[in-house]
Design a protein around this motif. Structure first.
Motif, PDB file in Angstrom:
ATOM      1  N   GLN A 130     -26.916 -52.670   2.283  1.00  0.00           N
ATOM      2  CA  GLN A 130     -25.651 -52.229   3.139  1.00  0.00           C
ATOM      3  C   GLN A 130     -24.982 -53.433   4.753  1.00  0.00           C
ATOM      4  OE1 GLN A 130     -23.290 -50.063   2.245  1.00  0.00           O
ATOM      5  NE2 GLN A 130     -24.847 -50.179   0.156  1.00  0.00           N
ATOM      6  N   ASP A 137     -18.487 -58.165   6.015  1.00  0.00           N
ATOM      7  CA  ASP A 137     -17.551 -57.728   6.615  1.00  0.00           C
ATOM      8  C   ASP A 137     -16.942 -58.455   7.268  1.00  0.00           C
ATOM      9  OD1 ASP A 137     -17.209 -56.280   4.233  1.00  0.00           O
ATOM     10  OD2 ASP A 137     -18.330 -54.672   5.092  1.00  0.00           O
ATOM     11  N   GLY A 158     -13.021 -51.583   8.324  1.00  0.00           N
ATOM     12  CA  GLY A 158     -12.778 -50.886   7.254  1.00  0.00           C
ATOM     13  C   GLY A 158     -11.323 -51.830   6.278  1.00  0.00           C
ATOM     14  N   SER A 163     -13.719 -55.842   3.075  1.00  0.00           N
ATOM     15  CA  SER A 163     -13.749 -54.259   2.853  1.00  0.00           C
ATOM     16  C   SER A 163     -12.688 -53.539   1.825  1.00  0.00           C
ATOM     17  CB  SER A 163     -13.809 -53.658   3.971  1.00  0.00           C
ATOM     18  OG  SER A 163     -14.528 -54.282   5.115  1.00  0.00           O
ATOM     19  N   ARG A 164     -11.530 -53.693   1.849  1.00  0.00           N
ATOM     20  CA  ARG A 164     -11.075 -53.677   0.686  1.00  0.00           C
ATOM     21  C   ARG A 164     -11.432 -53.352  -0.704  1.00  0.00           C
ATOM     22  NH1 ARG A 164      -6.739 -55.830   3.828  1.00  0.00           N
ATOM     23  NH2 ARG A 164      -6.865 -57.228   2.167  1.00  0.00           N
ATOM     24  N   ALA A 167     -16.770 -51.541  -2.359  1.00  0.00           N
ATOM     25  CA  ALA A 167     -16.951 -50.036  -2.050  1.00  0.00           C
ATOM     26  C   ALA A 167     -18.138 -49.426  -2.818  1.00  0.00           C
ATOM     27  CB  ALA A 167     -16.469 -49.466  -3.413  1.00  0.00           C
ATOM     28  N   SER A 168     -18.643 -48.169  -2.262  1.00  0.00           N
ATOM     29  CA  SER A 168     -20.324 -47.493  -2.617  1.00  0.00           C
ATOM     30  C   SER A 168     -20.183 -46.835  -3.241  1.00  0.00           C
ATOM     31  CB  SER A 168     -20.590 -47.339  -0.955  1.00  0.00           C
ATOM     32  OG  SER A 168     -21.161 -48.342  -0.152  1.00  0.00           O
ATOM     33  N   LEU A 169     -21.162 -46.216  -4.810  1.00  0.00           N
ATOM     34  CA  LEU A 169     -21.090 -45.315  -5.676  1.00  0.00           C
ATOM     35  C   LEU A 169     -22.310 -44.995  -5.895  1.00  0.00           C
ATOM     36  CD1 LEU A 169     -18.678 -43.999  -6.622  1.00  0.00           C
ATOM     37  CD2 LEU A 169     -18.442 -45.890  -8.728  1.00  0.00           C
ATOM     38  N   LYS A 181     -14.187 -52.581  -7.837  1.00  0.00           N
ATOM     39  CA  LYS A 181     -13.391 -52.074  -8.772  1.00  0.00           C
ATOM     40  C   LYS A 181     -12.952 -53.141  -9.809  1.00  0.00           C
ATOM     41  CE  LYS A 181     -11.263 -48.505  -6.462  1.00  0.00           C
ATOM     42  NZ  LYS A 181      -9.836 -47.880  -6.032  1.00  0.00           N
ATOM     43  N   PHE A 228     -15.413 -49.878 -12.625  1.00  0.00           N
ATOM     44  CA  PHE A 228     -16.641 -50.544 -12.239  1.00  0.00           C
ATOM     45  C   PHE A 228     -17.620 -51.404 -12.169  1.00  0.00           C
ATOM     46  CE2 PHE A 228     -15.108 -46.321 -10.378  1.00  0.00           C
ATOM     47  CZ  PHE A 228     -14.516 -46.237  -8.751  1.00  0.00           C
TER      48      PHE A 228
END
Length: 526
Positions: A130, A137, A158, A163-164, A167-169, A181, A228
């Motif tokens: 991370q 980023d 962000g 960053s756009r 994502a984190s999931l 995505k 994703f």
């Protein structure tokens, strides 16, 4: 029983190519697996054009690689049950592979171009990854602003370009992973290839050895209708090479892999790999492990403890054929160089398509009708037994071909196999002519029909048994030692000769005996 044995074959033969194409994939594959299918020369097939990467190979290595590639492809296709593969070398490292129309092109493509190499890699620590993401980023935001405004002022957190897209999931086991995505997939791939990002990753790897690398998951995941693609950061170097494997067994998926399909492939490592996996798992309890194949992560797991048995489970897909293809891929040799399938084209039948096949079947039917008329004219009502016997013979031939399928051998209906079937029909006709002529000659001296027929069967039985057994042994020899065309001939000849034997001793003998003994005929129409 007979209808069960022959129905899939007749259904396949009676369907038009358009009707077959409209069947659902699963139904179509099931029908092909249960029926005697036309071979490439009668029905056509698919031609896969492939290009192998030989840029780094010397001339001698290239020559060795060619033979190795062809051997691996042939072994994979044959082990999967494709009996008619034809491999043609177009030029130095370009090939064409021909497979029958019944083959699943998606699975064939995988077996031709996937290396089949399975490696195990430890994950880099989640917090560190991370931090690396945030570092990337920041660098990209600075670069984007510099290119657009001429300044290096950082945008709010962000709001940067990267960053756009990321994502984190929580993907599995309550672990938060980086995901992308589906609509952002191309953009993220392009950004990961950016020189600035590569420099940032190299700097991170120097400060946090061992070196890591971003690796995509083989399959996307879905959350609330959105797809994703997980992007894992794992050790760049291999922590454990799984090959060579001791076994790759197809089975129903366990709770570990059931989310990825109904079937799984359970790998068993050889003794050396088993010991290495035990040591790796023992020293990394609590860490995550990625199972990687062909540049993608197929499975991740958290090491709960020492793994002593050397067994690893991979998701095999939703069908048995998908799992079988994966198991064949994994137990074969690894492709010695990258290969890409550049095109897949239909192969027209070599006998000029459906019209020729239809004309051939009409000619076969006309020939049987003419032979039936010949027997009826020559032997009158008794010849009608043979006329109906031709139909019985063809039904039994199809049934015996179906029994080969149930035994795990798929006979193909090719020009070679048609010759075997026609030869068996000719043998069937000659046997009946010989027997009926003996009856005709015997009736000139002995007027007792029942006794004459019984004596005829007793006298010809040893010779006919030996003739049929000899032909069956010849057909088995063709199957065992023959080429592909000779194998098709042997399978069809075995089915045809077996049908001739059954038709004479079951059909003809039963009907003639019933006519002469049951009805006590005084005169036989012959």
């Amino acid at each position: 029983m007979g209808c069960f044995l022959v129905f899939p074959t007749f259904r396949l033969w009676l369907l038009s190519p358009d009707e077959i194409a409209q069947l659902p994939l699963e139904d179509r594959l099931t029908l092909f697996h249960q029926a005697t299918v036309p071979g490439i020369d009668l029905a056509g097939g698919y031609a896969f054009t492939m290009q192998a990467d030989a840029a780094r190979l010397t001339d001698r290595a290239r020559e060795q690689t060619l033979g190795h590639l062809i051997s691996i492809w042939r072994t994979r296709l044959l082990n999967f049950g494709i009996l008619e593969p034809e491999i043609i070398q177009n030029d130095v490292m370009s090939f064409q592979v021909h497979v029958p129309i019944s083959a699943d092109t998606g699975l064939v493509r995988k077996m031709l171009q996937q290396s089949g190499q399975v490696t195990l890699h430890l994950f880099k620590d989640g917090n560190e990854v991370q931090a690396l993401r945030q570092r990337i980023d920041n660098v990209l935001q600075e670069k984007t602003l510099a290119n657009t405004t001429g300044t290096s002022e950082k945008s709010p957190s962000g709001m940067g370009a990267f960053s756009r897209l990321l994502a984190s999931l929580t993907v599995d086991e309550e672990i938060i992973d980086i995901v992308v995505k589906e609509e952002n997939l191309t953009a993220v791939r392009r950004l990961l290839a950016d020189s600035t990002v590569k420099q940032s990753i190299r700097a991170y790897n120097l400060a946090n050895p061992p070196a890591g690398a971003f690796t995509w998951a083989s399959e996307p995941i879905e959350r609330n209708g959105q797809r994703f693609y997980p992007l894992y950061y794992i050790n760049q170097d291999v922590d454990l090479n799984a090959q060579p494997l001791s076994a790759a067994q197809v089975d129903e998926a366990s709770e570990v892999t059931v989310a990825r399909g109904a079937y799984a492939v359970r790998l068993t490592l050889q003794e050396g790999g088993r010991e290495s996996l035990a040591n790796l798992s023992n020293t990394n309890i609590g860490n995550r492990l990625a199972i990687k194949m062909d540049g993608q992560v197929h499975m991740t797991l958290t090491i709960q403890g020492r793994i002593p048995d050397g067994r690893v489970e991979l998701p095999g897909g939703n069908t048995v054929d998908e799992a079988r293809a994966l198991s064949v891929l994994l137990v074969s040799d690894i492709l010695p160089t990258p290969v890409e399938v550049t095109s897949v084209e239909m192969i027209p039948p070599s006998v000029q398509g459906d019209t020729a096949v239809r004309n051939g079947l009409l000619a076969l039917g006309a020939g049987i009708v003419l032979m039936s008329i010949f027997f009826i004219v020559l032997y009158r009502a008794t010849g009608g037994i043979v006329a109906l016997g031709f139909v019985y013979h063809l039904l039994m031939t199809v049934a015996l071909l179906r029994l080969w399928i149930l035994a795990g051998i798929t006979p193909l209906l090719t020009l070679s196999s048609l010759i075997g079937i026609l030869l068996s029909i000719l043998i069937f006709a000659i046997v009946h002519i010989w027997c009926f002529e003996q009856i005709k000659e015997s009736l000139k001296e002995n007027t007792v029909v029942r006794q004459t027929v019984a004596l005829m069967f007793d006298s010809v039985q040893p010779a006919l048994i030996w003739i049929h057994v000899l032909l069956l042994l010849v057909s088995i020899g063709c199957i065992v030692i023959g080429s592909e065309a000779l194998t098709d001939f042997g399978l069809a000849l075995f089915a045809g000769v077996g049908s001739s034997f059954l038709t004479f001793f079951v059909w003809t003998r039963t009907l003639l005996s019933a006519l002469t003994e049951g009805w006590n005929l005084k005169k036989l129409s012959i």
